[in-house]
Design a protein around this motif. Structure first.
Motif, PDB file in Angstrom:
ATOM      1  N   LEU A  43       0.855  -1.196   0.000  1.00 27.86           N
ATOM      2  CA  LEU A  43       0.000   0.000   0.000  1.00 27.86           C
ATOM      3  C   LEU A  43       0.887   1.239   0.000  1.00 27.86           C
ATOM      4  CD1 LEU A  43      -2.820   1.329   0.168  1.00 27.86           C
ATOM      5  CD2 LEU A  43      -2.594   1.243   2.664  1.00 27.86           C
ATOM      6  N   ASN A  44       0.804   1.992  -1.090  1.00 28.21           N
ATOM      7  CA  ASN A  44       1.508   3.268  -1.222  1.00 28.21           C
ATOM      8  C   ASN A  44       0.483   4.389  -1.193  1.00 28.21           C
ATOM      9  OD1 ASN A  44       4.410   2.343  -2.239  1.00 28.21           O
ATOM     10  ND2 ASN A  44       2.894   1.062  -3.264  1.00 28.21           N
ATOM     11  N   TYR A  45       0.950   5.589  -0.920  1.00 25.39           N
ATOM     12  CA  TYR A  45       0.051   6.748  -0.896  1.00 25.39           C
ATOM     13  C   TYR A  45      -0.723   6.841  -2.220  1.00 25.39           C
ATOM     14  CZ  TYR A  45      -1.425  11.568  -0.037  1.00 25.39           C
ATOM     15  OH  TYR A  45      -2.165  12.704   0.148  1.00 25.39           O
ATOM     16  N   ALA A 180      15.259  13.582  10.721  1.00 19.24           N
ATOM     17  CA  ALA A 180      13.959  13.112  10.232  1.00 19.24           C
ATOM     18  C   ALA A 180      12.891  14.073  10.723  1.00 19.24           C
ATOM     19  CB  ALA A 180      13.689  11.710  10.770  1.00 19.24           C
ATOM     20  N   SER A 181      11.999  14.481   9.819  1.00 19.33           N
ATOM     21  CA  SER A 181      10.866  15.291  10.275  1.00 19.33           C
ATOM     22  C   SER A 181       9.607  14.436  10.224  1.00 19.33           C
ATOM     23  CB  SER A 181      10.704  16.555   9.428  1.00 19.33           C
ATOM     24  OG  SER A 181      10.344  16.239   8.109  1.00 19.33           O
ATOM     25  N   THR A 182       8.787  14.580  11.252  1.00 20.22           N
ATOM     26  CA  THR A 182       7.585  13.752  11.360  1.00 20.22           C
ATOM     27  C   THR A 182       6.472  14.504  12.064  1.00 20.22           C
ATOM     28  OG1 THR A 182       6.700  11.650  12.151  1.00 20.22           O
ATOM     29  CG2 THR A 182       8.363  12.696  13.549  1.00 20.22           C
ATOM     30  N   THR A 226       9.494  13.966   0.751  1.00 24.97           N
ATOM     31  CA  THR A 226       8.280  13.258   0.335  1.00 24.97           C
ATOM     32  C   THR A 226       7.047  14.142   0.510  1.00 24.97           C
ATOM     33  OG1 THR A 226       7.656  12.308   2.487  1.00 24.97           O
ATOM     34  CG2 THR A 226       9.309  11.118   1.233  1.00 24.97           C
ATOM     35  N   VAL A 227       7.247  15.378   0.993  1.00 28.97           N
ATOM     36  CA  VAL A 227       6.107  16.209   1.408  1.00 28.97           C
ATOM     37  C   VAL A 227       5.786  17.310   0.395  1.00 28.97           C
ATOM     38  CG1 VAL A 227       5.269  17.771   3.215  1.00 28.97           C
ATOM     39  CG2 VAL A 227       6.486  15.680   3.854  1.00 28.97           C
ATOM     40  N   GLY A 228       6.812  18.008  -0.126  1.00 23.07           N
ATOM     41  CA  GLY A 228       6.548  19.132  -1.035  1.00 23.07           C
ATOM     42  C   GLY A 228       5.903  20.298  -0.294  1.00 23.07           C
TER      43      GLY A 228
HETATM   44  N1  LIG Z   1       8.148  10.384  -7.456  1.00 26.57           N
HETATM   45  C1  LIG Z   1       7.931   9.089  -7.345  1.00 26.57           C
HETATM   46  O1  LIG Z   1       8.266   8.284  -8.201  1.00 26.57           O
HETATM   47  C2  LIG Z   1       7.267   8.603  -6.096  1.00 26.57           C
HETATM   48  C3  LIG Z   1       7.399   7.275  -5.667  1.00 26.57           C
HETATM   49  C4  LIG Z   1       6.868   6.889  -4.424  1.00 26.57           C
HETATM   50  C5  LIG Z   1       6.156   7.820  -3.682  1.00 26.57           C
HETATM   51  N2  LIG Z   1       5.990   9.082  -4.167  1.00 26.57           N
HETATM   52  C6  LIG Z   1       5.283  10.090  -3.397  1.00 26.57           C
HETATM   53  O2  LIG Z   1       5.988  10.256  -2.166  1.00 26.57           O
HETATM   54  C7  LIG Z   1       5.063  10.587  -1.146  1.00 26.57           C
HETATM   55  C8  LIG Z   1       5.200   9.581  -0.011  1.00 26.57           C
HETATM   56  O3  LIG Z   1       4.759   8.313  -0.457  1.00 26.57           O
HETATM   57  P1  LIG Z   1       4.597   7.121   0.575  1.00 26.57           P
HETATM   58  O4  LIG Z   1       4.046   5.984  -0.191  1.00 26.57           O
HETATM   59  O5  LIG Z   1       5.843   6.998   1.366  1.00 26.57           O
HETATM   60  O6  LIG Z   1       3.439   7.710   1.504  1.00 26.57           O
HETATM   61  P2  LIG Z   1       3.135   7.440   3.037  1.00 26.57           P
HETATM   62  O7  LIG Z   1       3.613   6.092   3.444  1.00 26.57           O
HETATM   63  O8  LIG Z   1       1.729   7.838   3.251  1.00 26.57           O
HETATM   64  O9  LIG Z   1       4.090   8.489   3.775  1.00 26.57           O
HETATM   65  C9  LIG Z   1       3.866   9.864   3.730  1.00 26.57           C
HETATM   66  C10 LIG Z   1       4.247  10.468   5.071  1.00 26.57           C
HETATM   67  O10 LIG Z   1       4.195  11.891   4.942  1.00 26.57           O
HETATM   68  C11 LIG Z   1       3.771  12.486   6.153  1.00 26.57           C
HETATM   69  N3  LIG Z   1       2.552  13.267   5.883  1.00 26.57           N
HETATM   70  C12 LIG Z   1       1.315  12.819   5.592  1.00 26.57           C
HETATM   71  N4  LIG Z   1       0.468  13.841   5.364  1.00 26.57           N
HETATM   72  C13 LIG Z   1       1.195  14.956   5.510  1.00 26.57           C
HETATM   73  C14 LIG Z   1       0.880  16.346   5.404  1.00 26.57           C
HETATM   74  N5  LIG Z   1      -0.340  16.762   5.103  1.00 26.57           N
HETATM   75  N6  LIG Z   1       1.876  17.237   5.610  1.00 26.57           N
HETATM   76  C15 LIG Z   1       3.137  16.804   5.910  1.00 26.57           C
HETATM   77  N7  LIG Z   1       3.479  15.517   6.030  1.00 26.57           N
HETATM   78  C16 LIG Z   1       2.521  14.601   5.832  1.00 26.57           C
HETATM   79  C17 LIG Z   1       3.507  11.324   7.124  1.00 26.57           C
HETATM   80  O11 LIG Z   1       4.728  11.079   7.818  1.00 26.57           O
HETATM   81  P3  LIG Z   1       5.049  11.747   9.252  1.00 26.57           P
HETATM   82  O12 LIG Z   1       3.845  11.484  10.095  1.00 26.57           O
HETATM   83  O13 LIG Z   1       6.278  11.035   9.698  1.00 26.57           O
HETATM   84  O14 LIG Z   1       5.245  13.214   9.030  1.00 26.57           O
HETATM   85  C18 LIG Z   1       3.254  10.165   6.196  1.00 26.57           C
HETATM   86  O15 LIG Z   1       3.489   8.936   6.841  1.00 26.57           O
HETATM   87  C19 LIG Z   1       3.680  10.604  -1.816  1.00 26.57           C
HETATM   88  O16 LIG Z   1       3.383  11.907  -2.228  1.00 26.57           O
HETATM   89  C20 LIG Z   1       3.872   9.711  -3.010  1.00 26.57           C
HETATM   90  O17 LIG Z   1       2.942   9.979  -4.029  1.00 26.57           O
HETATM   91  C21 LIG Z   1       6.523   9.473  -5.352  1.00 26.57           C
END
Ligand SMILES: NC(=O)c1ccc[n+]([C@@H]2O[C@H](COP(=O)([O-])OP(=O)(O)OC[C@H]3O[C@@H](n4cnc5c(N)ncnc54)[C@H](OP(=O)(O)O)[C@@H]3O)[C@@H](O)[C@H]2O)c1
Length: 333
Positions: A43-45, A180-182, A226-228
């Motif tokens: 499960l990915n975002y 690490a920011s969380t 990963t946040v932008g």
């Molecule tokens: N470019 C690519 O090829 C590629 C590949 C994979 C993923 N991605 C992107 O990378 C991002 C992360 O993917 P993932 O699968 O690792 O997702 P994920 O497991 O949901 O992790 C995202 C983490 O970001 C933090 N977060 C969530 N909502 C937030 C908000 N509103 N503001 C700030 N921080 C927030 C949370 O961590 P904390 O609670 O620790 O802050 C969350 O666990 C997504 O946008 C995804 O689409 C892109």
């Protein structure tokens, strides 16, 4: 292969996209030369967006999400892939335009298939999945641009997420000082176990407002973002001289505020990361690195296994930013 099998199918009903476990037959699978019995998806975002009709990711319904799949080949019309091969697929159109990994079987073009390296179990391959692959791409992009462990700390944002967890663990293992920011105040120990030596809050690394100064104290030799959004606005101002920001995610938003000043006065680099269309030769190199020198030592702590029945709750949780690490989906369970 079985004639009928279980799948998590999402469909659009009265403008709402909802998922349920249903039965599919082989004839309903996507076009392709290779059919895989899926041991694990993940499960990915992006899967959560696809499964809830957000982000314009899925164009046709009904649909089977799941951008990752790993398992064993059960049918092949390709000379490059044999029945019985242990393989993985991430990215391309899997779980987006084509049915994905949330089913007992997936059918894909042979050109998408990566042989799972011998030193990765199928569990480990999916514990990494798109998230781990992307974390490795971020590291390699920074290193191509000159980042080395002695240049200063690397900040990983959204650090308890899938990409973030693997990035923290891989960077720490490679000798980097990792911050690490969380947003999860109760997960600082988890991040320290993965190798973070400094923890910041989401607020510490977010900048909004119209009167932002173009430069703040240069702090980070690099970043995996990963946040932008407001976090990228912060990173652009705090990347140290020559700093490399590997930008891969948007959980905090698409838009960011910035000026040209950090690029001109500090020579920083903003590195775009795309795992989806990564060319096959480089894709294979990255998987070989993930199976050897870049293999994260704490994958067991990062990954948990769920079933198709657990998906609705897990999808809601990941959209709320509540998941820690990686969730593997076992469609056969
Ligand atoms: N470019 C690519 O090829 C590629 C590949 C994979 C993923 N991605 C992107 O990378 C991002 C992360 O993917 P993932 O699968 O690792 O997702 P994920 O497991 O949901 O992790 C995202 C983490 O970001 C933090 N977060 C969530 N909502 C937030 C908000 N509103 N503001 C700030 N921080 C927030 C949370 O961590 P904390 O609670 O620790 O802050 C969350 O666990 C997504 O946008 C995804 O689409 C892109």
């Amino acid at each position: 292969m079985k004639e009928t099998f279980a799948a998590y199918v999402v469909d659009k009903k009265a403008e709402r996209v909802e998922g349920e476990i249903t039965t599919l037959s082989a004839a309903q699978l996507a076009a392709g030369e290779v059919t895989i019995a899926v041991a694990y998806s993940s499960l990915n975002y992006k899967d959560a967006l696809a499964a809830t009709g957000q982000g314009g990711i899925v164009r046709h319904y009904p649909h089977v999400p799941g951008i990752d799949a790993a398992g064993t080949v059960v049918e092949s019309q390709s000379p490059d892939v044999a029945v019985g091969d242990r393989v993985l697929v991430t990215g391309y159109d899997l779980g987006v335009g084509a049915f994905g990994g949330y089913a007992e079987y997936v059918r894909v073009p042979a050109a998408w298939v990566v042989q799972t390296p011998a030193t990765l179990t199928t569990f480990e391959a999916m514990a990494l999945g798109t998230a781990g692959f992307t974390a490795a791409m971020c590291l390699l992009a920074m290193e191509r641009n000159g980042t080395r462990p002695d240049q200063g700390p690397i900040l990983v944002t959204g650090a308890t997420g899938g990409v973030g967890s693997v990035a923290v663990n891989v960077l720490a293992q490679q000798g980097y000082t990792v911050a690490a920011s969380t947003g999860k105040a109760d997960q600082h120990d988890y991040l320290r176990q993965l190798g973070a030596s400094q923890i910041l809050s989401r607020e510490d690394v977010s900048l909004t407002g119209e009167r932002l100064r173009p430069l703040l104290k240069g702090t980070w030799a690099g970043a995996v973002d990963t946040v932008g959004g407001a976090t990228l606005s912060y990173l652009l101002r705090t990347a140290d001289y020559g700093g490399n920001i590997a930008l891969c995610g948007l959980v905090g938003g698409h838009d960011f505020a910035g000026t040209v000043i950090p690029f001109l006065l500090r020579g920083i680099n903003l590195l775009g990361i795309d795992s989806v269309a990564c060319p096959m030769a480089y894709r294979q190199t990255i998987w070989q690195r993930l199976a050897t020198d870049l293999k994260p030592p704490h994958l067991d702590q990062i990954a948990q296994v769920i079933t198709l029945r657990d998906l609705p709750g897990a999808i809601a949780a990941i959209l709320q930013g509540q998941i820690k690490g990686r969730l593997l989906v076992a469609p056969q369970a």
